[in-house]
Design an enzyme around this catalytic site. Sequence first.
Site, PDB file in Angstrom:
ATOM      1  CB  SER A  41      -0.925   0.007   1.222  1.00 45.43           C
ATOM      2  OG  SER A  41      -0.153   0.182   2.395  1.00 45.43           O
ATOM      3  CG  HIS A  42       0.631   6.129  -0.587  1.00 44.60           C
ATOM      4  ND1 HIS A  42       0.604   6.908   0.551  1.00 44.60           N
ATOM      5  CD2 HIS A  42       1.333   6.825  -1.509  1.00 44.60           C
ATOM      6  CE1 HIS A  42       1.262   8.030   0.318  1.00 44.60           C
ATOM      7  NE2 HIS A  42       1.712   8.001  -0.928  1.00 44.60           N
ATOM      8  CB  ALA A  43       0.474   3.753   4.527  1.00 45.51           C
TER       9      ALA A  43
END
Length: 88
Positions: A41-43
Amino acid sequence: MDEFSTVMPGDILVCRTTDPAWTPLFGLAAAIVTETGGMLSHAAIVAREYGIPAVLGVAGALNLFPAGTTIVVDGTQGTVTEPPAKDP
């Protein structure tokens, strides 16, 4: 996004999810906790780039850790806990 201006250096970011608009906050944050997301994921990707711990997929994180709650984030173990109480 309405609360971006309230993030201070050393804060732990607790949110539902992140996207590229959140990237500048990673430079301020000491750690990231999200309600959704996984290793790709982006995070997760941006946290690795910034070298900060991240624990993702914490169901109900926003309710468990409201603003002002002191927490300990261990990105290696994948845990988010409240620190032990100090003896008086």
